[in-house]
Scaffold this motif. Structure first.
Motif, mmCIF file in Angstrom:
data_model
loop_
_atom_site.group_PDB
_atom_site.id
_atom_site.type_symbol
_atom_site.label_atom_id
_atom_site.label_comp_id
_atom_site.label_asym_id
_atom_site.label_seq_id
_atom_site.Cartn_x
_atom_site.Cartn_y
_atom_site.Cartn_z
ATOM 1 N N THR A 45 0.848 -1.198 0.000
ATOM 2 C CA THR A 45 0.000 0.000 0.000
ATOM 3 C C THR A 45 0.878 1.241 0.000
ATOM 4 O O THR A 45 1.746 1.405 0.867
ATOM 5 C CB THR A 45 -0.920 0.012 1.236
ATOM 6 O OG1 THR A 45 -1.721 -1.170 1.241
ATOM 7 C CG2 THR A 45 -1.819 1.230 1.226
ATOM 8 N N LEU A 46 0.619 2.104 -0.986
ATOM 9 C CA LEU A 46 1.392 3.339 -1.163
ATOM 10 C C LEU A 46 0.494 4.394 -1.808
ATOM 11 O O LEU A 46 -0.592 4.070 -2.296
ATOM 12 C CB LEU A 46 2.595 3.071 -2.081
ATOM 13 C CG LEU A 46 3.825 2.384 -1.496
ATOM 14 C CD1 LEU A 46 4.732 1.909 -2.612
ATOM 15 C CD2 LEU A 46 4.577 3.332 -0.573
ATOM 16 N N PRO A 47 0.945 5.659 -1.840
ATOM 17 C CA PRO A 47 0.211 6.649 -2.635
ATOM 18 C C PRO A 47 0.045 6.158 -4.063
ATOM 19 O O PRO A 47 0.940 5.529 -4.632
ATOM 20 C CB PRO A 47 1.111 7.889 -2.557
ATOM 21 C CG PRO A 47 1.811 7.745 -1.241
ATOM 22 C CD PRO A 47 2.053 6.261 -1.083
ATOM 23 N N SER A 48 -1.107 6.439 -4.648
ATOM 24 C CA SER A 48 -1.479 5.842 -5.932
ATOM 25 C C SER A 48 -0.450 6.077 -7.032
ATOM 26 O O SER A 48 -0.131 5.162 -7.799
ATOM 27 C CB SER A 48 -2.845 6.379 -6.364
ATOM 28 O OG SER A 48 -3.824 6.052 -5.390
ATOM 29 N N ALA A 49 0.091 7.304 -7.134
ATOM 30 C CA ALA A 49 1.033 7.605 -8.215
ATOM 31 C C ALA A 49 2.313 6.772 -8.091
ATOM 32 O O ALA A 49 2.836 6.249 -9.080
ATOM 33 C CB ALA A 49 1.371 9.093 -8.214
ATOM 34 N N VAL A 50 2.808 6.641 -6.874
ATOM 35 C CA VAL A 50 4.037 5.869 -6.647
ATOM 36 C C VAL A 50 3.806 4.395 -6.952
ATOM 37 O O VAL A 50 4.625 3.727 -7.591
ATOM 38 C CB VAL A 50 4.514 6.046 -5.192
ATOM 39 C CG1 VAL A 50 5.744 5.182 -4.915
ATOM 40 C CG2 VAL A 50 4.801 7.504 -4.892
ATOM 41 N N LEU A 51 2.662 3.880 -6.498
ATOM 42 C CA LEU A 51 2.376 2.463 -6.678
ATOM 43 C C LEU A 51 2.199 2.117 -8.152
ATOM 44 O O LEU A 51 2.578 1.033 -8.608
ATOM 45 C CB LEU A 51 1.122 2.082 -5.891
ATOM 46 C CG LEU A 51 0.919 0.598 -5.630
ATOM 47 C CD1 LEU A 51 2.119 0.012 -4.908
ATOM 48 C CD2 LEU A 51 -0.336 0.373 -4.814
ATOM 49 N N GLY A 52 1.633 3.041 -8.918
ATOM 50 C CA GLY A 52 1.473 2.804 -10.346
ATOM 51 C C GLY A 52 2.801 2.575 -11.034
ATOM 52 O O GLY A 52 2.925 1.709 -11.912
ATOM 53 N N GLU A 53 3.814 3.338 -10.647
ATOM 54 C CA GLU A 53 5.150 3.174 -11.230
ATOM 55 C C GLU A 53 5.746 1.813 -10.868
ATOM 56 O O GLU A 53 6.375 1.156 -11.703
ATOM 57 C CB GLU A 53 6.070 4.294 -10.741
ATOM 58 C CG GLU A 53 5.655 5.688 -11.225
ATOM 59 C CD GLU A 53 6.570 6.769 -10.677
ATOM 60 O OE1 GLU A 53 7.525 6.416 -9.949
ATOM 61 O OE2 GLU A 53 6.329 7.952 -10.972
#
Length: 389
Positions: free
Chosen positions: A225-233
């Motif tokens: 689980t991470l902020p959405s933008a970071v996790l997308g990368e």
């Protein structure tokens, strides 16, 4: 097209509810936007469901458990919670309960497929796949549902089970508490060198939360689980790089990790409907309560909600009563609110406490874990909640 019950949503809660009414003599329609082949053989979605003992019993009673292969089921023997860089772990196990495990882990798509198979040939059931609801109206006599292909359905009871961001709930005029957490969850099945011992781990590290759910053999479901933008990368990394990233983030506790399936990313949203019932209508599953996955009880609550409503509806049908009487729907709402509100509130507080990166909060949560370890009543209460025997 007249029915006794219309169920909107062919997910686990909707399918289980339809199966729960088998043999009741009621005419049912299940409306689902996905095509029939996607319902009959769902694609893997990465989600592993931690089933409580109560949920296993429910699936067994519905006939779905018999459609699962032994290799589809992994034992969840214990759970532990870690905080930051501390080596201390708060552990919950089944010792002293008369069981050898807290619960069972089964892939979501396999549960859905098993539930679908239980409906094959069910008398009085009509499955309307590939259909989208465009209109909903209820009054004291009936519920009416309009479909995108022009068909109009009527029933004595409408049951909404179409996701936590439910369109049917909105059309019924029922509001909801919606908490968009600005984070996403990535799930990825991985193979690893170490032995997990059947223990699930929830690690609240600074900057991310990571869970490892034990599967059969030396495989686990990694949940990051991470902020959405970071996790997308991260989700877009090639398999080798993704495995290295997960290994690094888990600090090599299980050795080198290697993805064995594609990762899946889901935005995190918690929802709680203001009401679970309206005139001639009821909400079940995520449409009623959409939980955060940290407590692993969203699926179990959804299964419980359909069972509660189905028992009331079956009893009313058996005595020739109104299956959508206001008193019946109020009884359902009260029962499910008592079952869900404490857990939802506790989960919300837990998420707030363990995702706050401020140093004073981190001290508080570490102290809370230490304190819980020395309070047998707290540990036994949590264990009972996890098991739901």
């Amino acid at each position: 097209m007249e029915y006794d019950v219309i169920v909107v949503g062919g997910g686990p809660a909707g399918l289980a509810f339809a199966r729960s009414l088998a043999g009741s003599g009621l005419r049912l329609a299940v409306v689902e936007r996905q095509p029939l082949d996607a319902l009959a053989d769902p694609a893997p979605d990465g989600r592993e469901i931690a089933l409580t003992h109560r949920s296993v019993d429910t699936l067994d009673a519905l006939g779905a458990w018999a459609h699962l292969e032994p290799a589809d089921v992994a034992p969840l023997r214990a759970a532990r919670v870690l905080n930051g860089s501390s080596r201390f772990a708060l552990t919950f196990g089944a010792a002293g309960t008369g069981e050898d495990r807290l619960g069972q882990l089964v892939s979501n798509h396999r549960i859905r497929r098993a539930l679908f198979r239980t409906l094959e040939g069910q008398d009085g059931l009509t499955l309307l796949a590939g259909a989208t609801v465009t209109e909903v109206h209820t009054d004291r006599q009936r519920a009416t549902v309009g479909l995108s292909d022009g068909r109009s359905l009527t029933a004595r009871l409408l049951v909404a089970a179409d996701s936590r961001l439910s369109d049917v709930r909105d059309r019924l005029g029922i509001g909801a508490e919606i908490n968009r957490l600005r984070q996403s969850m990535m799930v990825c099945r991985v193979a690893h060198e170490g032995d997990h011992g059947g223990v699930a781990t929830e690690w609240f590290e600074y900057g991310h939360t990571m869970a490892m759910l034990p599967l059969n053999g030396r495989e686990s479901s990694a949940v990051l689980t991470l902020p959405s933008a970071v996790l997308g990368e991260i989700a877009r990394l090639d398999p080798a790089a993704l495995g290295a990233e997960l290994t690094r983030r888990y600090r090599g506790r299980l050795g080198e990790m290697r993805p064995v399936e594609e990762p899946h990313v889901y935005p995190l949203v918690m929802t709680y409907a203001h009401h679970f019932a309206a005139t001639r209508a009821a909400l079940i599953g995520d449409t009623a309560v959409g939980m955060h996955p940290v407590t692993a009880h969203g699926f179990n609550l959804g299964l419980q909600s359909q069972g509660t409503l189905a028992r009331l509806v079956r009893a009313a049908a058996a005595r020739g009563g109104d299956i959508a009487a206001p008193l019946l729907l109020r009884r359902y709402e009260m029962a499910h609110r008592l079952a869900s509100r404490p857990l939802y509130t506790a989960t919300k507080l837990l998420v707030s406490l363990y995702t706050d990166e401020r140093p004073p909060v981190s001290i508080v949560r570490h102290a809370a874990l230490r304190a819980a370890a020395h309070l047998p009543l707290v540990r036994s209460t949590v264990t009972r909640m996890l098991m739901q025997r």
